[in-house]
Design a protein around this motif. Structure first.
Motif, PDB file in Angstrom:
ATOM      1  N   ASP A 109      20.290 -42.249  24.091  1.00  0.00           N
ATOM      2  CA  ASP A 109      19.817 -42.818  25.349  1.00  0.00           C
ATOM      3  C   ASP A 109      20.569 -44.088  25.730  1.00  0.00           C
ATOM      4  O   ASP A 109      20.706 -44.407  26.908  1.00  0.00           O
ATOM      5  CB  ASP A 109      18.323 -43.124  25.250  1.00  0.00           C
ATOM      6  N   VAL A 110      21.055 -44.824  24.720  1.00  0.00           N
ATOM      7  CA  VAL A 110      21.856 -46.029  24.941  1.00  0.00           C
ATOM      8  C   VAL A 110      23.019 -45.989  23.967  1.00  0.00           C
ATOM      9  O   VAL A 110      22.843 -45.716  22.770  1.00  0.00           O
ATOM     10  CB  VAL A 110      21.039 -47.319  24.729  1.00  0.00           C
ATOM     11  N   PHE A 111      24.222 -46.262  24.454  1.00  0.00           N
ATOM     12  CA  PHE A 111      25.430 -46.180  23.637  1.00  0.00           C
ATOM     13  C   PHE A 111      26.150 -47.523  23.658  1.00  0.00           C
ATOM     14  O   PHE A 111      26.498 -48.034  24.726  1.00  0.00           O
ATOM     15  CB  PHE A 111      26.351 -45.084  24.180  1.00  0.00           C
ATOM     16  N   ALA A 150      29.347 -36.813  29.299  1.00  0.00           N
ATOM     17  CA  ALA A 150      29.239 -35.366  29.503  1.00  0.00           C
ATOM     18  C   ALA A 150      28.019 -34.800  28.780  1.00  0.00           C
ATOM     19  O   ALA A 150      27.334 -33.914  29.289  1.00  0.00           O
ATOM     20  CB  ALA A 150      30.507 -34.674  29.017  1.00  0.00           C
ATOM     21  N   GLN A 151      27.762 -35.324  27.574  1.00  0.00           N
ATOM     22  CA  GLN A 151      26.637 -34.838  26.770  1.00  0.00           C
ATOM     23  C   GLN A 151      25.305 -35.381  27.281  1.00  0.00           C
ATOM     24  O   GLN A 151      24.309 -34.665  27.333  1.00  0.00           O
ATOM     25  CB  GLN A 151      26.834 -35.244  25.309  1.00  0.00           C
ATOM     26  N   TYR A 152      25.315 -36.659  27.679  1.00  0.00           N
ATOM     27  CA  TYR A 152      24.079 -37.315  28.109  1.00  0.00           C
ATOM     28  C   TYR A 152      24.358 -38.151  29.368  1.00  0.00           C
ATOM     29  O   TYR A 152      24.598 -39.359  29.291  1.00  0.00           O
ATOM     30  CB  TYR A 152      23.523 -38.200  26.986  1.00  0.00           C
ATOM     31  N   PRO A 153      24.326 -37.526  30.531  1.00  0.00           N
ATOM     32  CA  PRO A 153      24.700 -38.193  31.787  1.00  0.00           C
ATOM     33  C   PRO A 153      23.877 -39.434  32.113  1.00  0.00           C
ATOM     34  O   PRO A 153      24.360 -40.334  32.798  1.00  0.00           O
ATOM     35  CB  PRO A 153      24.479 -37.093  32.844  1.00  0.00           C
ATOM     36  N   ASP A 154      22.642 -39.481  31.629  1.00  0.00           N
ATOM     37  CA  ASP A 154      21.763 -40.607  31.940  1.00  0.00           C
ATOM     38  C   ASP A 154      21.839 -41.720  30.898  1.00  0.00           C
ATOM     39  O   ASP A 154      21.091 -42.697  30.991  1.00  0.00           O
ATOM     40  CB  ASP A 154      20.314 -40.124  32.072  1.00  0.00           C
ATOM     41  N   CYS A 155      22.720 -41.580  29.934  1.00  0.00           N
ATOM     42  CA  CYS A 155      22.843 -42.570  28.867  1.00  0.00           C
ATOM     43  C   CYS A 155      23.336 -43.909  29.424  1.00  0.00           C
ATOM     44  O   CYS A 155      24.299 -43.965  30.187  1.00  0.00           O
ATOM     45  CB  CYS A 155      23.819 -42.062  27.797  1.00  0.00           C
ATOM     46  N   LYS A 156      22.680 -44.998  29.033  1.00  0.00           N
ATOM     47  CA  LYS A 156      23.119 -46.336  29.412  1.00  0.00           C
ATOM     48  C   LYS A 156      24.162 -46.803  28.404  1.00  0.00           C
ATOM     49  O   LYS A 156      24.058 -46.492  27.219  1.00  0.00           O
ATOM     50  CB  LYS A 156      21.928 -47.285  29.442  1.00  0.00           C
ATOM     51  N   MET A 157      25.181 -47.557  28.864  1.00  0.00           N
ATOM     52  CA  MET A 157      26.323 -47.833  28.009  1.00  0.00           C
ATOM     53  C   MET A 157      26.704 -49.310  28.002  1.00  0.00           C
ATOM     54  O   MET A 157      26.639 -49.993  29.015  1.00  0.00           O
ATOM     55  CB  MET A 157      27.516 -46.977  28.450  1.00  0.00           C
TER      56      MET A 157
END
Length: 226
Positions: free
Chosen positions: A110-112, A143-150
């Protein structure tokens, strides 16, 4: 003081982010460790810290003392529904990270938080290549998790790598952060490199107090995302 900082930064990066020792290899080749409590709520989200020895907590007693583990403690104290996964590996390059990230993305992220690139700089790898590798890592996560915050952490190389190269290397990180709309930590080792009290006995690896400062740098940009 500035010259001292430059010299120690070079030594610090070579030892802390360079090729790991056998002991470091044994520790780093273990699967990523969760730093959160074993009992998790169903709605708990995952934060993946992906990096080299700085993320892994090289030289510390355990990963809970590294800056991702410190951040987990702060998250728990605020009762936020997040679990930290420490995906640090000593000696990691951007190219190696590009290949390794696929395995870690098997679990929902969810967060990277991306902390890579220093080893590339120390080896004089063309900055275009480093930037491309980091972008591919970012693209795989998106690509794997479009909604991931970075979040991206910046790094520098020692002056011995040359002024032109150093400038180009440093510029990689803010450019990637801007192009990918990532929260950005300008320099992860700010206020730590060259400070004796914030490094271990070898003078080059951060102490628990040093990791506390790194955690503060990251938390400043990470907390608003949670």
């Amino acid at each position: 003081m500035f010259l001292k900082w430059q010299i120690v930064l070079g030594i610090f990066l070579i030892a802390a982010c360079g090729s790991p020792s056998n002991e470091a290899n044994q520790e780093s080749n273990k699967p990523p460790q969760d730093t959160a409590p074993s009992l998790l709520k169903e709605d708990t989200k995952n934060i993946l810290f992906f990096g080299n020895s700085l993320t892994a907590g090289y030289g510390l007693e355990n990963q809970e003392l590294a800056f991702p583990g410190i951040i987990q403690h702060w998250i728990d104290s605020l009762e936020l529904p997040y679990r930290v996964i420490n995906g640090g590996l000593s000696g990691e390059t951007s190219a190696a990270g590009r290949e390794r990230i696929d395995w870690l993305l098997q679990e929902k992220i969810d967060v990277f938080v991306l902390e890579l690139g220093a080893n590339d700089g120390l080896r004089g790898i063309p900055t275009e290549e480093t930037s491309k590798n980091l972008q591919e890592i970012i693209d795989k996560v998106k690509a794997q998790y479009p909604d991931c915050k970075m979040v991206l952490t910046g790094m520098m190389v020692p002056p011995s790598m040359g002024g032109a190269y150093g400038k180009a290397f440093t510029a990689i990180f803010p450019a990637l952060a801007k192009n990918n709309n990532m929260a950005f930590v300008p320099f992860l080792l700010a206020d730590i490199a060259g400070e004796t009290d914030l490094n271990q006995q070898d003078g080059i690896h951060p102490t628990e107090e040093g990791h506390q400062i790194m955690a503060e740098h990251v938390w400043e940009v990470l907390e608003p995302l949670l």
